[in-house]
Design a protein around this motif. Structure first.
Motif, PDB file in Angstrom:
ATOM      1  N   MET A  84       0.881  -1.160   0.000  1.00 31.13           N
ATOM      2  CA  MET A  84       0.000   0.000   0.000  1.00 31.13           C
ATOM      3  C   MET A  84       0.922   1.213   0.000  1.00 31.13           C
ATOM      4  SD  MET A  84      -3.017  -1.355  -0.007  1.00 31.13           S
ATOM      5  CE  MET A  84      -4.126   0.002   0.337  1.00 31.13           C
ATOM      6  N   ALA A  85       0.651   2.171  -0.900  1.00 32.48           N
ATOM      7  CA  ALA A  85       1.532   3.336  -1.027  1.00 32.48           C
ATOM      8  C   ALA A  85       0.735   4.549  -1.474  1.00 32.48           C
ATOM      9  CB  ALA A  85       2.643   3.037  -2.030  1.00 32.48           C
ATOM     10  N   MET A  86       1.259   5.711  -1.162  1.00 25.81           N
ATOM     11  CA  MET A  86       0.647   6.965  -1.622  1.00 25.81           C
ATOM     12  C   MET A  86       0.976   7.175  -3.094  1.00 25.81           C
ATOM     13  SD  MET A  86      -1.125   8.291   0.785  1.00 25.81           S
ATOM     14  CE  MET A  86      -1.435   9.929   0.155  1.00 25.81           C
ATOM     15  N   GLN A  87      -0.056   7.490  -3.863  1.00 25.54           N
ATOM     16  CA  GLN A  87       0.121   7.783  -5.279  1.00 25.54           C
ATOM     17  C   GLN A  87      -0.892   8.842  -5.668  1.00 25.54           C
ATOM     18  OE1 GLN A  87       0.484   4.331  -7.868  1.00 25.54           O
ATOM     19  NE2 GLN A  87      -0.649   5.399  -9.460  1.00 25.54           N
ATOM     20  N   ASP A  88      -0.434   9.970  -6.167  1.00 27.21           N
ATOM     21  CA  ASP A  88      -1.299  11.076  -6.566  1.00 27.21           C
ATOM     22  C   ASP A  88      -2.249  11.483  -5.441  1.00 27.21           C
ATOM     23  OD1 ASP A  88      -0.119  11.051  -9.119  1.00 27.21           O
ATOM     24  OD2 ASP A  88      -1.537   9.522  -9.811  1.00 27.21           O
ATOM     25  N   GLY A  89      -1.728  11.510  -4.210  1.00 23.60           N
ATOM     26  CA  GLY A  89      -2.502  11.946  -3.064  1.00 23.60           C
ATOM     27  C   GLY A  89      -3.480  10.925  -2.508  1.00 23.60           C
TER      28      GLY A  89
END
Length: 170
Positions: A84-89
């Motif tokens: 799970m990761a932050m991508q485009d907010g």
């Protein structure tokens, strides 16, 4: 002469008994299983009636070198390693490039909302209490097999559906 023969016989018996003891210690050490390179502590799977789900636990590296898990397999479903990761907010689930690296003597947590072993298309419902088999493939080509029991888990309501799919809820 008789005294010399008895002394020689006693020395031979002592030598044989000591070598027998040494031999059994060597056999006992050889029979002891070596510590596993990687183990999985407290593994479990999120039970589902249909759709994707995930397996969790703690990867434990019992060696003095880093270990990398490069893939996972199960008879229950095709699998991928995910993070799970932050991508485009936004927080998104995606394949974990390069696998999971477990530092020498360290651990790596697989948990809901974090890194996990993704079951992409289970062939049947995974009910609470079901036991699933898994095999992890390591960067050096070695494998680690383990079992995990399915548990009901609502968690934070996370979904293991691809983030590119539109939501069915309205």
């Amino acid at each position: 002469m008789r005294r010399f023969a008895l002394t020689a016989l006693a020395a031979a018996a002592l030598t044989l008994s000591l070598s027998a003891c040494g031999g059994s210690e060597e056999k006992a050490e050889a029979a002891a299983p070596p510590a596993a390179e990687l183990t999985v502590k407290d593994p479990w799977v999120k039970a589902v009636d249909s759709g994707m789900t995930a397996a969790f636990g703690t990867l434990v590296n019992n060696t003095a070198a880093d270990v990398t898990v490069v893939s996972a397999a199960s008879p229950a479903s095709p699998m991928e390693l995910h993070e799970m990761a932050m991508q485009d907010g936004a927080m998104v689930m995606r394949p974990k490039e390069g696998g999971f690296v477990i530092k020498a003597g360290g651990t790596h947590e697989l948990s809901p909302g974090g890194d996990h072993l993704m079951l992409m298309q289970p062939s049947a419902p995974i009910k609470p209490g079901d036991e699933l088999r898994f095999t992890l493939t390591l960067g050096d080509g070695g494998t680690v097999s383990f079992s995990a029991v399915a548990k009901p888990f609502a968690g934070a309501g996370e979904s293991y559906a691809p983030s590119t799919m539109p939501s069915m809820a309205s």
